[in-house]
Scaffold this active site. Structure first.
Site, PDB file in Angstrom:
ATOM      1  N   ASP A  60       1.892  26.825 -21.896  1.00 56.18           N
ATOM      2  CA  ASP A  60       2.947  27.186 -20.955  1.00 56.18           C
ATOM      3  C   ASP A  60       2.847  28.641 -20.541  1.00 56.18           C
ATOM      4  O   ASP A  60       2.848  28.973 -19.350  1.00 56.18           O
ATOM      5  CB  ASP A  60       4.323  26.921 -21.584  1.00 56.18           C
TER       6      ASP A  60
ATOM      7  N   GLU B  43      -2.414  22.253 -20.702  1.00 53.32           N
ATOM      8  CA  GLU B  43      -2.585  22.358 -19.253  1.00 53.32           C
ATOM      9  C   GLU B  43      -3.509  23.504 -18.852  1.00 53.32           C
ATOM     10  O   GLU B  43      -4.415  23.322 -18.045  1.00 53.32           O
ATOM     11  CB  GLU B  43      -1.224  22.544 -18.577  1.00 53.32           C
TER      12      GLU B  43
END
Length: 361
Positions: free
Chosen positions: A18, A258
């Site tokens: 994140d 991610e």
């Protein structure tokens, strides 16, 4: 028109993924667009490891604590991954400003129809949903100018690869030289604890080709030394700027989350994506959507699901994908996919234009 002031809010949920995305975005908006950015983060120690003292002109770090500082919102407010900024801050967002919810990355078809949609809020304000993605109808992916040219130059220079692996990644000189000059292939491993890592090791050994494994971050603490005839090296924690060359140097990258997932795609190498597990196996829908978008081969598709599901059949599916002929095709597919993505939107540029258009109006 003066350059806008921007607040980016980030709660650290998945270790470094994140905050990794938010740090890259903050730097791109400041460096590439001249924005003045405040990055609010609730785990500044995580950010410190990623940044490792790297300067970022135009980016101010704000510790997002239980009693956040009383700061007036900038022209643009970005809440990363629906993290809900402090209520007192939200109440002061001006209706003429731009308020975005930067969503998680997904290739699912519905993303295109939801990208950019407005959501009316109290006080006459509007929040917009901004989706990263893999198509021209999304916000695209973060990519610094010149990234792929630097990748190509590095991958074409055996001595640079060997020097990096020894000096930055900490590999023994002899091993770094073998990898740099193509005598041995490198695989990197960054995964969650439930990944079938030993099945991957056995499959690499079963190819009959010499491989080495570089384990990054805190992945699989029990792996070290030698297993299944492969040298295994633990790589020290690398800041973002030094992580890309590790992916470029490898023949195969196993990544998670991610941020590293996107960077592995820019590397133009085959990858295994270990997704953050969600209830009811929702994460597997995201995996299937990405495989569809990338036009993955049947062998690659089976290997990706094996990597995320584990079980007794994982080794066979990984071995089939790692067979020399299948890997040669995967190398070509990965490079073509990176080129396809590079022709699409870049996230910071698309976001800056989206916000600029609405500030002007």
């Amino acid at each position: 028109m003066p350059q806008p002031r921007c607040d980016i809010f980030c709660r650290v949920i998945d270790n470094y993924g994140d905050v990794g995305v938010c740090w890259r975005l903050a730097r791109r908006l400041a460096d590439g667009h001249g924005w003045s950015v405040r990055l609010w983060v609730d785990a500044p120690e995580k950010l410190a490891r990623i940044a490792c003292g790297a300067a970022a002109d135009g980016v101010q770090i704000v510790a997002w604590s239980a009693t956040p500082p009383d700061l007036a919102p900038g022209d643009i407010v970005i809440e990363a991954f629906a993290c809900d900024p402090p209520p007192a801050f939200v109440a002061r967002i001006r209706p003429e400003g731009v308020w975005l919810n930067l969503e998680y990355l997904s290739a699912e078809p519905w993303v295109e129809s939801h990208h950019g949609l407005p959501s009316p809020q109290l006080g006459g304000r509007t929040k917009y949903f901004f989706f990263p993605g893999f198509t021209a109808r999304t916000g695209g992916l973060l990519r610094e100018p010149g990234l792929l040219a630097r990748r190509d130059a590095f991958q074409a220079d055996p001595q640079a690869i060997a020097r990096y692996l020894q000096e930055q990644a900490g590999l023994p000189a002899a091993l770094a030289g073998e990898i740099g000059h193509g005598a041995r292939a490198l695989a990197t491993l960054f995964c969650y604890p439930d990944a079938p890592a030993r099945a991957l090791l056995a499959s690499l050994r079963g190819t009959g080709q010499p491989w080495a494994l570089a384990v990054t971050g805190d992945a699989m603490p029990g792996l070290a030394g030698q297993a299944h005839g492969l040298p295994i090296v633990r790589v020290p924690f690398l800041p973002q700027a030094d992580y890309d060359p590790l992916l470029w140097a490898a023949r195969l990258n196993a990544v998670r989350g991610e941020d590293s997932f996107v960077r592995a795609q820019w590397a133009g190498r085959p990858l295994l994506w270990h997704i953050y597990r969600q209830d009811d196996d929702v994460h597997l829908d995201k995996l299937a959507a990405w495989l569809d978008a990338a036009n993955a081969s049947p062998a690659a598709r089976a290997a990706q699901f094996a990597w995320n599901r584990g079980g007794p059949g994982a080794a066979a599916d990984l071995a089939a994908w790692l067979a020399p002929a299948a890997q040669a095709q995967s190398q070509r597919d990965a490079r073509a996919w990176a080129d396809t993505l590079a022709a699409g939107p870049e996230l910071a540029d698309a976001l800056a234009k989206f916000c600029g258009d609405r500030l002007k109006s």
